[in-house]
Design a protein around this motif. Sequence first.
Motif, short mmCIF file in Angstrom:
data_model
loop_
_atom_site.label_atom_id
_atom_site.label_comp_id
_atom_site.label_asym_id
_atom_site.label_seq_id
_atom_site.Cartn_x
_atom_site.Cartn_y
_atom_site.Cartn_z
N ARG A 1 35.65 35.65 49.10
CA ARG A 1 36.14 34.81 48.00
C ARG A 1 37.19 35.54 47.17
NH1 ARG A 1 33.11 33.67 44.04
NH2 ARG A 1 31.51 35.28 44.33
N ASN A 2 37.56 36.75 47.61
CA ASN A 2 38.54 37.55 46.89
C ASN A 2 38.10 37.86 45.46
OD1 ASN A 2 40.88 39.05 46.75
ND2 ASN A 2 42.18 37.35 46.14
N TRP A 3 36.79 37.92 45.28
CA TRP A 3 36.24 38.32 43.97
C TRP A 3 35.91 39.81 44.07
CZ3 TRP A 3 36.66 36.35 39.40
CH2 TRP A 3 35.85 36.77 38.36
N ALA A 4 36.97 40.60 43.98
CA ALA A 4 36.83 42.04 44.21
C ALA A 4 38.02 42.76 43.59
CB ALA A 4 36.76 42.34 45.72
N VAL A 5 37.87 44.05 43.46
CA VAL A 5 38.98 44.92 43.07
C VAL A 5 39.36 45.71 44.31
CG1 VAL A 5 39.73 46.83 41.60
CG2 VAL A 5 38.19 45.07 40.67
N GLN B 1 41.07 29.54 42.31
CA GLN B 1 41.31 29.19 43.71
C GLN B 1 39.99 28.95 44.45
OE1 GLN B 1 43.69 32.41 45.18
NE2 GLN B 1 45.58 31.66 44.22
N ASN B 2 38.97 29.78 44.14
CA ASN B 2 37.68 29.59 44.78
C ASN B 2 37.05 28.27 44.41
OD1 ASN B 2 37.69 32.06 46.13
ND2 ASN B 2 36.88 33.16 44.35
N GLU B 3 37.20 27.90 43.12
CA GLU B 3 36.63 26.62 42.68
C GLU B 3 37.34 25.44 43.34
OE1 GLU B 3 37.01 26.91 38.51
OE2 GLU B 3 35.22 28.16 38.23
#
Length: 273
Positions: free
Chosen positions: A46-50, A271-273
Amino acid sequence: LGKDNIVFHCIIFPAMLKAHGGFVLPNNVPANEFLNIKGEKVSTSRNWAVWVNEYLTDFPEMQDAMRYTLCANMPETKDNDFTWKDFQDRNNNELVAILGNFVNRAFVLMHKLCNGKVPPFHIEHNDEKDDALYEKIKNTKNIIETNIETYRFRDALFAVIDLARDGNKYLQEKEPWKKGDNQIAIDNCLHLSLQLCANLAIFMNPFLPFTARKLCKMMKVVDRMLEWENGGSLKLLNKGYPLAVPELLFRKIEDEEITFQKEKLEKNKIQNE
């Protein structure tokens, strides 16, 4: 206190090692909880990362600032959060204001009051504050060792910062810039302060290796000095040895930089939502 990976590391992986003739099996598997980002589980899909490559592009030569923040927030006993605001605060208020500030003060005063060379220590003129600082250096080595051996890495890291904090306090109480012609008092204060800088390089090396080597370069010593058995010594820098002009070990992180990182995360969330 591990979560979804404890079965693999404690049962499956040791069994695989033994099945293939492995003679060295783990006897202790320390496990942490989750490190989240703003309360949400890290997710690469989900590209929820650093991302490391993006971080190094946005913050070049600042590997240790992230290493420090991650270790300081290590979820050793419960879930913890990474936030960009905390990253900024720890960098500015701890690395810059405490650790970097002490080293810079010691080097600047040495160049100003001792002609850029390590002054001698006049043992017959040492006082209680000198003795207390030396004991603190020796005790800090023991504290770091004990905490690392028992997997309390956060406490080990904070012991390094506490020692730098004591160094700042020592300089402030001694006030070598006010000693005038009392060169003996100046020498003793700055000699101990520089020995403390050398010890800080050793003690920070497991956590901040890039900064430790930068400090070695400033002291004009080889990286071999960073070997752990050298820690706790007051003979790491010889009297009369010329040291380099100081460089700032860390730089302040501005609000605009943090705002940019926050906005990047929020775009990913939308974007994820």
